[in-house]
Motif scaffolding. Structure first.
Motif, PDB file in Angstrom:
ATOM      1  N   GLY A  41       0.901  -0.913  -0.334  1.00 33.72           N
ATOM      2  CA  GLY A  41      -0.073  -0.097  -0.202  1.00 33.72           C
ATOM      3  C   GLY A  41       0.816   1.211   0.020  1.00 33.72           C
ATOM      4  O   GLY A  41       2.077   1.043  -0.144  1.00 33.72           O
ATOM      5  N   ALA A  42       0.539   2.660   0.134  1.00 36.37           N
ATOM      6  CA  ALA A  42       0.969   3.717  -0.385  1.00 36.37           C
ATOM      7  C   ALA A  42       0.130   5.044   0.489  1.00 36.37           C
ATOM      8  O   ALA A  42      -1.454   4.234   0.313  1.00 36.37           O
ATOM      9  N   ALA A  57      -4.116  10.829   1.318  1.00 36.86           N
ATOM     10  CA  ALA A  57      -5.080  10.224   0.712  1.00 36.86           C
ATOM     11  C   ALA A  57      -3.944   8.465   1.151  1.00 36.86           C
ATOM     12  O   ALA A  57      -3.244   8.320   1.189  1.00 36.86           O
ATOM     13  N   SER A  58      -5.268   7.718   0.739  1.00 38.74           N
ATOM     14  CA  SER A  58      -4.416   5.861   1.014  1.00 38.74           C
ATOM     15  C   SER A  58      -4.649   5.005  -0.603  1.00 38.74           C
ATOM     16  O   SER A  58      -5.633   5.231  -1.097  1.00 38.74           O
ATOM     17  N   SER A  59      -3.801   3.960  -0.582  1.00 33.63           N
ATOM     18  CA  SER A  59      -4.333   3.322  -1.245  1.00 33.63           C
ATOM     19  C   SER A  59      -5.511   1.834  -0.968  1.00 33.63           C
ATOM     20  O   SER A  59      -6.076   1.795  -1.757  1.00 33.63           O
ATOM     21  N   ASP A  60      -5.617   2.260   0.309  1.00 33.85           N
ATOM     22  CA  ASP A  60      -6.481   1.367   1.089  1.00 33.85           C
ATOM     23  C   ASP A  60      -6.379   1.241   2.011  1.00 33.85           C
ATOM     24  O   ASP A  60      -5.715   2.649   2.692  1.00 33.85           O
ATOM     25  N   PRO A  61      -7.800   0.996   2.893  1.00 32.18           N
ATOM     26  CA  PRO A  61      -7.981   0.925   4.350  1.00 32.18           C
ATOM     27  C   PRO A  61      -6.820   1.288   4.967  1.00 32.18           C
ATOM     28  O   PRO A  61      -6.701   1.530   6.154  1.00 32.18           O
ATOM     29  N   VAL A  62      -5.912  -0.229   5.069  1.00 33.91           N
ATOM     30  CA  VAL A  62      -5.024  -0.654   6.125  1.00 33.91           C
ATOM     31  C   VAL A  62      -4.077   0.609   6.113  1.00 33.91           C
ATOM     32  O   VAL A  62      -3.758   1.089   6.996  1.00 33.91           O
ATOM     33  N   SER A  63      -3.253   1.241   4.750  1.00 34.36           N
ATOM     34  CA  SER A  63      -2.642   2.539   4.259  1.00 34.36           C
ATOM     35  C   SER A  63      -2.936   3.396   5.166  1.00 34.36           C
ATOM     36  O   SER A  63      -1.935   3.552   5.671  1.00 34.36           O
ATOM     37  N   GLU A  64      -4.297   3.842   5.549  1.00 35.55           N
ATOM     38  CA  GLU A  64      -5.019   4.942   5.686  1.00 35.55           C
ATOM     39  C   GLU A  64      -4.598   4.571   6.903  1.00 35.55           C
ATOM     40  O   GLU A  64      -4.616   5.618   7.427  1.00 35.55           O
ATOM     41  N   ARG A  65      -5.385   4.123   8.274  1.00 34.68           N
ATOM     42  CA  ARG A  65      -4.105   3.786   9.508  1.00 34.68           C
ATOM     43  C   ARG A  65      -3.122   3.928   9.612  1.00 34.68           C
ATOM     44  O   ARG A  65      -2.880   4.277  10.987  1.00 34.68           O
ATOM     45  N   GLY A 115       0.785  -5.229  11.042  1.00 35.73           N
ATOM     46  CA  GLY A 115       1.377  -6.055   9.799  1.00 35.73           C
ATOM     47  C   GLY A 115       2.689  -5.546   8.514  1.00 35.73           C
ATOM     48  O   GLY A 115       2.513  -5.835   8.197  1.00 35.73           O
ATOM     49  N   LEU A 116       2.535  -3.773   9.315  1.00 39.27           N
ATOM     50  CA  LEU A 116       3.821  -2.806   8.465  1.00 39.27           C
ATOM     51  C   LEU A 116       4.908  -4.214   9.190  1.00 39.27           C
ATOM     52  O   LEU A 116       5.793  -4.405   9.900  1.00 39.27           O
TER      53      LEU A 116
END
Length: 241
Positions: A41-42, A57-65, A115-116
């Protein structure tokens, strides 16, 4: 621009998400960067010179978090990259977690638990002007290849150019709008800090810590918590200290 920069620019702008609402372009950058850099993600944080987030902005909810956690804790690769004006490249976040008294004592464990495993942050800047940071997240340990590193730097350069071009074309959407959001966010954040300071009888710095801790504990965005405080939908009581 060289040929690779033109390729990346076309990849970003070919999708309709890159036009329309002002954050659409940033979301498209994140999605394209994640795909092209073999990342999980980014995320992008646009920030003022004072380091206050204006829009994300983010590519997906996990990246947003993962992006939001940095502003909850007030630390992380995005904040370091913005402050230093240099990329922050962490190929194994576990090493950061394991180092006693290391950098990001709050962000690193929380992000690792989410998970990062590796993170790479690239300032969005032109000359002396800093616009924000592009974060690239991976759920596996390992560095960027030389080619991926070069592409990530190009993504950052292309993003700055695209934002400036967009502002010039539209005249009313782009960097100025994002900075307007930043100023509004900062004013709202200061107002919320002041309200919590009065409610709990603590210092302004302690109030910010309480707001961040609440947002993290409740798994909410810091901006949403701030708005609730200002709107008096959320109140901190002294007996909760």
């Amino acid at each position: 621009m060289d040929d690779r920069a033109d390729v990346i620019r076309n990849l970003i702008l070919r999708n309709p998400a890159g036009s329309g609402e002002k954050e659409g372009l940033l979301r498209q950058v994140c999605s394209t960067a994640a795909q092209e850099l073999s990342a999980s993600g980014a995320g992008i944080s646009v920030m003022t010179e004072g380091g206050v987030r204006g829009a994300t902005a983010s590519s997906d909810p996990v990246s947003e978090r993962l992006e939001e956690l940095q502003f909850m804790f007030g630390e992380g690769p995005c904040i370091d990259a913005f402050g230093s004006r240099r990329p922050v490249l962490i190929s194994d976040l576990g090493d950061v977690v394991a180092s006693a008294g290391g950098r990001w004592p709050f962000y690193a464990p929380a992000a690792h638990a989410g998970g990062l495993r590796a993170v790479f942050a690239f300032p969005l800047q032109i000359g002396a002007a800093r616009l924000g940071v592009l974060d690239v997240f991976r759920d596996r340990v390992g560095p960027l290849t030389n080619g991926e590193l070069a592409d990530a730097l190009t993504f950052a350069d292309v993003t700055v150019t695209a934002l400036l071009d967009r502002q010039e074309r539209t005249g009313d959407s782009g960097i100025d709008d994002i900075y307007d959001d930043a100023a509004e966010y900062r004013a709202e954040l200061f107002q919320a800090q002041g309200m919590v300071m009065v409610q709990l009888g603590i210092t302004l710095g302690e109030a910010m810590m309480r707001i961040r801790a609440y947002a993290y504990a409740e798994d909410r965005r810091l901006g949403d918590v701030t708005r609730d405080i200002v709107a008096r939908r959320l109140r901190f009581d002294r007996d909760e200290r």
